[in-house]
Design an enzyme around this catalytic site. Structure first.
Site, PDB file in Angstrom:
ATOM      1  N   ARG A  23     -52.039 -15.568 -37.696  1.00  0.00           N
ATOM      2  CA  ARG A  23     -51.038 -16.649 -37.648  1.00  0.00           C
ATOM      3  C   ARG A  23     -51.082 -17.447 -36.342  1.00  0.00           C
ATOM      4  O   ARG A  23     -50.083 -18.030 -35.944  1.00  0.00           O
ATOM      5  CB  ARG A  23     -49.619 -16.094 -37.874  1.00  0.00           C
ATOM      6  CG  ARG A  23     -49.406 -15.484 -39.250  1.00  0.00           C
ATOM      7  CD  ARG A  23     -49.452 -16.572 -40.298  1.00  0.00           C
ATOM      8  NE  ARG A  23     -49.247 -16.060 -41.635  1.00  0.00           N
ATOM      9  CZ  ARG A  23     -48.080 -16.043 -42.259  1.00  0.00           C
ATOM     10  NH1 ARG A  23     -47.013 -16.488 -41.649  1.00  0.00           N
ATOM     11  NH2 ARG A  23     -47.999 -15.595 -43.481  1.00  0.00           N
ATOM     12  N   ARG A  36     -45.564 -30.381 -38.635  1.00  0.00           N
ATOM     13  CA  ARG A  36     -44.726 -29.882 -39.745  1.00  0.00           C
ATOM     14  C   ARG A  36     -43.486 -30.728 -39.985  1.00  0.00           C
ATOM     15  O   ARG A  36     -42.916 -30.703 -41.076  1.00  0.00           O
ATOM     16  CB  ARG A  36     -44.328 -28.426 -39.482  1.00  0.00           C
ATOM     17  CG  ARG A  36     -45.307 -27.417 -39.999  1.00  0.00           C
ATOM     18  CD  ARG A  36     -45.273 -27.277 -41.523  1.00  0.00           C
ATOM     19  NE  ARG A  36     -44.179 -26.431 -41.972  1.00  0.00           N
ATOM     20  CZ  ARG A  36     -43.171 -26.835 -42.719  1.00  0.00           C
ATOM     21  NH1 ARG A  36     -43.077 -28.083 -43.107  1.00  0.00           N
ATOM     22  NH2 ARG A  36     -42.230 -25.982 -43.090  1.00  0.00           N
ATOM     23  N   ASP A  72     -53.241 -20.829 -47.104  1.00  0.00           N
ATOM     24  CA  ASP A  72     -52.308 -19.739 -47.372  1.00  0.00           C
ATOM     25  C   ASP A  72     -52.874 -18.893 -48.499  1.00  0.00           C
ATOM     26  O   ASP A  72     -53.594 -19.407 -49.361  1.00  0.00           O
ATOM     27  CB  ASP A  72     -50.926 -20.277 -47.758  1.00  0.00           C
ATOM     28  CG  ASP A  72     -49.880 -19.162 -47.725  1.00  0.00           C
ATOM     29  OD1 ASP A  72     -49.319 -18.905 -46.656  1.00  0.00           O
ATOM     30  OD2 ASP A  72     -49.659 -18.523 -48.776  1.00  0.00           O
TER      31      ASP A  72
HETATM   32  O1  1CP Z   1     -52.770 -19.198 -38.182  1.00  0.00           O
HETATM   33  C1  1CP Z   1     -52.792 -18.858 -39.360  1.00  0.00           C
HETATM   34  O2  1CP Z   1     -53.125 -17.729 -39.678  1.00  0.00           O
HETATM   35  C2  1CP Z   1     -52.418 -19.892 -40.358  1.00  0.00           C
HETATM   36  C3  1CP Z   1     -52.993 -19.785 -41.718  1.00  0.00           C
HETATM   37  C4  1CP Z   1     -52.198 -18.864 -42.647  1.00  0.00           C
HETATM   38  C5  1CP Z   1     -52.576 -17.587 -43.077  1.00  0.00           C
HETATM   39  C6  1CP Z   1     -53.765 -16.763 -42.623  1.00  0.00           C
HETATM   40  C7  1CP Z   1     -50.979 -19.198 -43.310  1.00  0.00           C
HETATM   41  C8  1CP Z   1     -50.228 -20.467 -43.177  1.00  0.00           C
HETATM   42  N1  1CP Z   1     -50.678 -18.174 -44.176  1.00  0.00           N
HETATM   43  C9  1CP Z   1     -51.625 -17.168 -44.030  1.00  0.00           C
HETATM   44  C10 1CP Z   1     -51.739 -15.911 -44.779  1.00  0.00           C
HETATM   45  C11 1CP Z   1     -50.552 -15.372 -45.465  1.00  0.00           C
HETATM   46  N2  1CP Z   1     -49.608 -16.039 -46.183  1.00  0.00           N
HETATM   47  C12 1CP Z   1     -50.270 -13.988 -45.594  1.00  0.00           C
HETATM   48  C13 1CP Z   1     -51.141 -12.900 -45.029  1.00  0.00           C
HETATM   49  C14 1CP Z   1     -50.898 -12.743 -43.574  1.00  0.00           C
HETATM   50  C15 1CP Z   1     -49.627 -12.048 -43.169  1.00  0.00           C
HETATM   51  O3  1CP Z   1     -49.367 -10.951 -43.681  1.00  0.00           O
HETATM   52  O4  1CP Z   1     -48.933 -12.598 -42.305  1.00  0.00           O
HETATM   53  C16 1CP Z   1     -49.099 -13.838 -46.338  1.00  0.00           C
HETATM   54  C17 1CP Z   1     -48.410 -12.542 -46.718  1.00  0.00           C
HETATM   55  C18 1CP Z   1     -48.691 -15.141 -46.711  1.00  0.00           C
HETATM   56  C19 1CP Z   1     -47.530 -15.514 -47.546  1.00  0.00           C
HETATM   57  C20 1CP Z   1     -46.622 -16.406 -46.773  1.00  0.00           C
HETATM   58  N3  1CP Z   1     -46.810 -17.757 -46.642  1.00  0.00           N
HETATM   59  C21 1CP Z   1     -45.521 -16.040 -45.975  1.00  0.00           C
HETATM   60  C22 1CP Z   1     -45.031 -14.619 -45.757  1.00  0.00           C
HETATM   61  C23 1CP Z   1     -43.733 -14.399 -46.465  1.00  0.00           C
HETATM   62  C24 1CP Z   1     -43.355 -12.949 -46.544  1.00  0.00           C
HETATM   63  O5  1CP Z   1     -43.557 -12.367 -47.617  1.00  0.00           O
HETATM   64  O6  1CP Z   1     -42.892 -12.403 -45.523  1.00  0.00           O
HETATM   65  C25 1CP Z   1     -45.005 -17.204 -45.389  1.00  0.00           C
HETATM   66  C26 1CP Z   1     -43.816 -17.345 -44.480  1.00  0.00           C
HETATM   67  C27 1CP Z   1     -45.831 -18.288 -45.828  1.00  0.00           C
HETATM   68  C28 1CP Z   1     -45.738 -19.692 -45.396  1.00  0.00           C
HETATM   69  C29 1CP Z   1     -46.736 -20.015 -44.334  1.00  0.00           C
HETATM   70  N4  1CP Z   1     -48.111 -19.931 -44.496  1.00  0.00           N
HETATM   71  C30 1CP Z   1     -48.753 -20.366 -43.365  1.00  0.00           C
HETATM   72  C31 1CP Z   1     -47.733 -20.751 -42.413  1.00  0.00           C
HETATM   73  C32 1CP Z   1     -47.995 -21.307 -41.047  1.00  0.00           C
HETATM   74  C33 1CP Z   1     -46.482 -20.516 -43.027  1.00  0.00           C
HETATM   75  C34 1CP Z   1     -45.118 -20.739 -42.371  1.00  0.00           C
HETATM   76  C35 1CP Z   1     -44.324 -21.780 -43.002  1.00  0.00           C
HETATM   77  C36 1CP Z   1     -44.606 -23.219 -42.654  1.00  0.00           C
HETATM   78  O7  1CP Z   1     -45.182 -23.592 -41.610  1.00  0.00           O
HETATM   79  O8  1CP Z   1     -44.162 -24.027 -43.474  1.00  0.00           O
END
Ligand code: 1CP
Length: 343
Positions: A23, A36, A72
């Protein structure tokens, strides 16, 4: 190219321990937050130039040794016919969760080139912008973690619906896992063709299972993904959290590198996994919210336990938290590089 990460995946000698953060391209960066304000997450993911910009930010400002594709884990599911939204403060929310055999059977096989052209373009654009400075990490969600979102419909702590379906309706479970693993393997192969240098498979939530259930319900499908990448020369990282009791099973499933969180000392974890694979982790992301002296003492402890052994990738045990001070992250990267240089 700075090839510390690749060398560590191969357990070769490096001039300093490679560092990157899960992240790292997200919310803790003020530059990302600015973008964003104007674009939601999926909009950024579907705009290759914006993806390239966000993905390279940490390389430019933090001196990390790898970039991760800005995407994502949920996006490929769109190509399989799943409708979802990423809701502010919650994460992914699925419109029609998978409840029965018909639902699992109606998922269409992913055709990465046709379904996700924007992700493949984002990889090309990011590679170009990186200009061979550091490797680019591509990724997918592991079948269990994706299945848990599909079945629960949103994030959960208990995974009751997921496990209930797994235990009560194994036919549906195995079909769902089969569909997800086949599609994710194709997806990763296409990412590799588009130029990613290393792959990480995120099994973020698999730590809710015991080893016997992991072995029976998960291992064959995660294994299939790693197995289908074997003829590529791309290195693979297999990540999960809460997996202290699953490490041996995860190694069996595959990965040149196994990710570990902070719930187990890194030396204990490595001894258990075996020194024939590399290791990534294990700083608690919350430590980065504390004073820099505490960050350094926790980091020094990890480095001491690793003893300069080849095949260590420094990372957190899970994603960097949104309110992490950027200066702490920059200081941590410098600390790891300085303390491991010419080891
Ligand atoms: O720097 C980076 O890694 C950005 C790229 C990235 C990655 C590798 C994003 C963007 N998402 C992910 C993977 C991801 N998405 C995972 C696996 C990693 C982990 O366990 O942290 C998971 C479980 C998700 C699902 C997801 N998408 C969540 C988690 C929710 C939960 O169940 O707790 C969330 C909050 C998102 C939204 C998201 N995806 C990415 C970002 C930067 C965000 C935050 C929201 C936003 O900026 O709008």
């Amino acid at each position: 190219m700075n090839d510390r990460l690749i060398k560590a995946c191969r357990r070769e000698e490096t001039d300093a321990t490679p560092v990157w953060f899960m992240r790292q391209a997200g919310r803790f960066l003020p530059e990302y937050r600015k973008i964003r304000v104007k674009h939601d997450l999926v909009e950024i993911c579907k705009d290759p130039e914006l993806c390239a910009k966000v993905s390279t930010l940490p390389v430019e400002t933090l001196d990390v040794d790898a970039a991760i594709l800005f995407s994502d884990i949920m996006l490929p599911l769109e190509g399989m016919g799943v409708k979802f939204e990423i809701e502010e403060g919650i994460g992914p929310v699925i419109k029609k969760p998978v409840q029965n055999f018909e639902n699992a059977n109606s998922l269409t096989p992913l055709q990465p080139k046709a379904d996700l052209p924007y992700i493949l373009e984002a990889i090309s654009a990011t590679k170009k912008k990186l200009d061979s400075q550091v490797p680019l990490i591509g990724f997918c969600g592991a079948p269990f973690t994706l299945a848990s979102y599909l079945i629960e419909g949103h994030a959960t702590r208990e995974f009751v619906k997921t496990k209930r379906l797994m235990y009560n309706d194994p036919k549906t479970w195995h079909l769902l896992m089969e569909n997800l693993s086949t599609s994710m393997a194709l997806y990763l192969r296409e990412q590799i063709k588009a130029g990613v240098d290393v792959i990480q498979v995120f099994d973020s939530w698999v730590g809710c299972l015991g080893p016997q259930d992991y072995h029976r319900y998960v291992l064959p499908y995660s294994h299939k993904i790693f197995n289908r990448l074997r003829d590529t020369d791309t290195h693979t990282i297999h990540f999960g959290t809460g997996t202290a009791n699953l490490l041996e099973e995860m190694k069996q499933a595959g990965g040149d590198v196994i990710g570990v969180d902070w719930r187990i000392p890194i030396d204990t974890a490595w001894r258990r996994i075996g020194y024939d694979v590399a290791i990534q982790g294990n700083l608690d992301p919350v430590v980065l919210l504390a004073d820099i002296d505490l960050v350094k003492s926790h980091t020094a402890d990890i480095l001491k336990r690793v003893q300069g052994r080849r095949g260590h990738i420094f990372n957190l045990g899970h994603g960097i938290l949104p309110n992490t001070p950027k200066q702490n992250v920059a200081d941590l990267v410098r600390f790891v590089h300085e303390h491991t240089r010419e080891k």
